[in-house]
Motif scaffolding. Structure first.
Motif, PDB file in Angstrom:
ATOM      1  N   PHE A 112       0.836  -1.207   0.000  1.00 57.97           N
ATOM      2  CA  PHE A 112       0.000   0.000   0.000  1.00 57.97           C
ATOM      3  C   PHE A 112       0.870   1.257   0.000  1.00 57.97           C
ATOM      4  O   PHE A 112       0.612   2.199  -0.754  1.00 57.97           O
ATOM      5  N   ALA A 113       1.919   1.266   0.832  1.00 56.66           N
ATOM      6  CA  ALA A 113       2.814   2.425   0.898  1.00 56.66           C
ATOM      7  C   ALA A 113       3.501   2.666  -0.447  1.00 56.66           C
ATOM      8  O   ALA A 113       3.666   3.815  -0.868  1.00 56.66           O
ATOM      9  N   ASN A 114       3.890   1.601  -1.136  1.00 58.25           N
ATOM     10  CA  ASN A 114       4.511   1.758  -2.455  1.00 58.25           C
ATOM     11  C   ASN A 114       3.544   2.376  -3.461  1.00 58.25           C
ATOM     12  O   ASN A 114       3.944   3.213  -4.280  1.00 58.25           O
ATOM     13  N   ILE A 115       2.296   1.981  -3.399  1.00 52.95           N
ATOM     14  CA  ILE A 115       1.286   2.566  -4.291  1.00 52.95           C
ATOM     15  C   ILE A 115       1.156   4.063  -4.005  1.00 52.95           C
ATOM     16  O   ILE A 115       1.145   4.883  -4.929  1.00 52.95           O
ATOM     17  N   ILE A 116       1.090   4.426  -2.725  1.00 52.19           N
ATOM     18  CA  ILE A 116       0.980   5.841  -2.340  1.00 52.19           C
ATOM     19  C   ILE A 116       2.227   6.606  -2.775  1.00 52.19           C
ATOM     20  O   ILE A 116       2.134   7.720  -3.306  1.00 52.19           O
TER      21      ILE A 116
ATOM     22  N   SER B 127      12.869  -4.322   9.601  1.00 51.29           N
ATOM     23  CA  SER B 127      13.845  -3.412   9.009  1.00 51.29           C
ATOM     24  C   SER B 127      13.379  -2.952   7.624  1.00 51.29           C
ATOM     25  O   SER B 127      13.473  -1.768   7.279  1.00 51.29           O
ATOM     26  N   ARG B 128      12.875  -3.891   6.854  1.00 57.55           N
ATOM     27  CA  ARG B 128      12.392  -3.564   5.507  1.00 57.55           C
ATOM     28  C   ARG B 128      11.217  -2.598   5.575  1.00 57.55           C
ATOM     29  O   ARG B 128      11.108  -1.680   4.758  1.00 57.55           O
ATOM     30  N   LYS B 129      10.324  -2.777   6.560  1.00 53.23           N
ATOM     31  CA  LYS B 129       9.185  -1.865   6.696  1.00 53.23           C
ATOM     32  C   LYS B 129       9.656  -0.452   7.048  1.00 53.23           C
ATOM     33  O   LYS B 129       9.091   0.521   6.539  1.00 53.23           O
ATOM     34  N   ILE B 130      10.682  -0.335   7.887  1.00 55.00           N
ATOM     35  CA  ILE B 130      11.206   0.996   8.212  1.00 55.00           C
ATOM     36  C   ILE B 130      11.701   1.680   6.945  1.00 55.00           C
ATOM     37  O   ILE B 130      11.390   2.847   6.685  1.00 55.00           O
ATOM     38  N   VAL B 131      12.471   0.964   6.144  1.00 50.21           N
ATOM     39  CA  VAL B 131      13.004   1.540   4.901  1.00 50.21           C
ATOM     40  C   VAL B 131      11.864   1.885   3.948  1.00 50.21           C
ATOM     41  O   VAL B 131      11.820   2.986   3.383  1.00 50.21           O
ATOM     42  N   ASN B 132      10.931   0.970   3.775  1.00 48.69           N
ATOM     43  CA  ASN B 132       9.810   1.172   2.855  1.00 48.69           C
ATOM     44  C   ASN B 132       8.976   2.381   3.261  1.00 48.69           C
ATOM     45  O   ASN B 132       8.667   3.253   2.431  1.00 48.69           O
ATOM     46  N   LEU B 133       8.576   2.432   4.508  1.00 49.48           N
ATOM     47  CA  LEU B 133       7.706   3.525   4.949  1.00 49.48           C
ATOM     48  C   LEU B 133       8.448   4.859   4.949  1.00 49.48           C
ATOM     49  O   LEU B 133       7.865   5.887   4.594  1.00 49.48           O
ATOM     50  N   THR B 134       9.730   4.860   5.305  1.00 45.99           N
ATOM     51  CA  THR B 134      10.522   6.094   5.256  1.00 45.99           C
ATOM     52  C   THR B 134      10.597   6.601   3.815  1.00 45.99           C
ATOM     53  O   THR B 134      10.394   7.790   3.553  1.00 45.99           O
TER      54      THR B 134
ATOM     55  N   ASN C  26       8.554   6.082   1.342  1.00 44.97           N
ATOM     56  CA  ASN C  26       7.266   6.556   0.836  1.00 44.97           C
ATOM     57  C   ASN C  26       6.761   7.798   1.555  1.00 44.97           C
ATOM     58  O   ASN C  26       6.154   8.669   0.930  1.00 44.97           O
ATOM     59  N   VAL C  27       7.039   7.937   2.850  1.00 47.29           N
ATOM     60  CA  VAL C  27       6.674   9.170   3.560  1.00 47.29           C
ATOM     61  C   VAL C  27       7.472  10.338   2.983  1.00 47.29           C
ATOM     62  O   VAL C  27       6.922  11.428   2.754  1.00 47.29           O
ATOM     63  N   CYS C  28       8.754  10.134   2.711  1.00 46.08           N
ATOM     64  CA  CYS C  28       9.574  11.206   2.125  1.00 46.08           C
ATOM     65  C   CYS C  28       9.061  11.583   0.736  1.00 46.08           C
ATOM     66  O   CYS C  28       9.018  12.770   0.383  1.00 46.08           O
ATOM     67  N   THR C  29       8.650  10.595  -0.045  1.00 41.95           N
ATOM     68  CA  THR C  29       8.116  10.874  -1.381  1.00 41.95           C
ATOM     69  C   THR C  29       6.836  11.695  -1.296  1.00 41.95           C
ATOM     70  O   THR C  29       6.667  12.663  -2.047  1.00 41.95           O
ATOM     71  N   VAL C  30       5.953  11.343  -0.368  1.00 43.74           N
ATOM     72  CA  VAL C  30       4.720  12.121  -0.181  1.00 43.74           C
ATOM     73  C   VAL C  30       5.064  13.537   0.276  1.00 43.74           C
ATOM     74  O   VAL C  30       4.473  14.516  -0.181  1.00 43.74           O
ATOM     75  N   MET C  31       6.054  13.658   1.164  1.00 47.05           N
ATOM     76  CA  MET C  31       6.465  14.971   1.659  1.00 47.05           C
ATOM     77  C   MET C  31       7.005  15.830   0.507  1.00 47.05           C
ATOM     78  O   MET C  31       6.688  17.011   0.401  1.00 47.05           O
ATOM     79  N   PHE C  32       7.801  15.244  -0.376  1.00 50.88           N
ATOM     80  CA  PHE C  32       8.316  15.993  -1.526  1.00 50.88           C
ATOM     81  C   PHE C  32       7.173  16.455  -2.428  1.00 50.88           C
ATOM     82  O   PHE C  32       7.183  17.586  -2.920  1.00 50.88           O
TER      83      PHE C  32
END
Length: 166
Positions: free
Chosen positions: A18-22, A106-113, A115-121
């Protein structure tokens, strides 16, 4: 030299998918928003905002292309890091039995970070365009506070969850 760790294939979790889609939708939205507003943009647009969310530096509208480029590179690079959880940093208590749990967290931390940064940009680019067009006063400090809080929660939550792995 990295310690020898098991290389496992673990399916992405629903939240990662879901985060990757967002994240990808944010990159697309950022690019489309620039394209659709390009001709209406003045020659100069905000390139920096101060702590109060007010534009304090201006530059060419071509500077709007920097954040989408960074978001794409970030998405690609962190996607590679995400696919190699065996190379991440772990405590000495990592074993073959608990490796899947550590890898997922660990993978979820990287993934969510990522995608959150991408949304922020995307948020910054869209707000910059709105300011340039006179449709917004500034970045909107609340939005940035929310993004940084979400980012902190993602990292802290992941670290806490990893600390509980036996």
């Amino acid at each position: 030299m990295l310690p020898e760790r098991p290389k496992l294939h673990i399916e992405k979790t629903g939240i990662e998918k879901f985060a990757n889609i967002i994240g990808l939708a944010s990159i697309l939205a950022m690019i489309l928003f620039i394209i659709f507003n390009w001709n209406a943009l003045p020659g100069t647009v905000p390139t920096h905002f101060n702590g109060a969310g007010e534009a304090d530096a201006w530059g060419s509208k071509f500077s709007l292309l920097i954040l989408p480029a960074i978001a794409i590179v970030l998405h690609l690079f962190m996607g590679i890091v995400e696919r190699k959880p065996h190379a991440h940093n772990y405590p000495a208590r990592l074993t073959e039995e608990n490796a899947p749990q550590f890898y997922i967290e660990s993978r979820k931390i990287v993934n969510l970070t990522k995608n959150v940064c991408t949304v922020m940009f995307a948020y910054i680019v869209i707000r910059s365009i709105l300011v340039a067009l006179g449709e917004a006063d500034g970045l909107g400090i609340l939005g940035m506070v929310i993004f940084f809080m979400v980012l902190a929660i993602v990292i802290i939550r992941g670290m806490v969850r990893m600390s509980k792995i036996k």
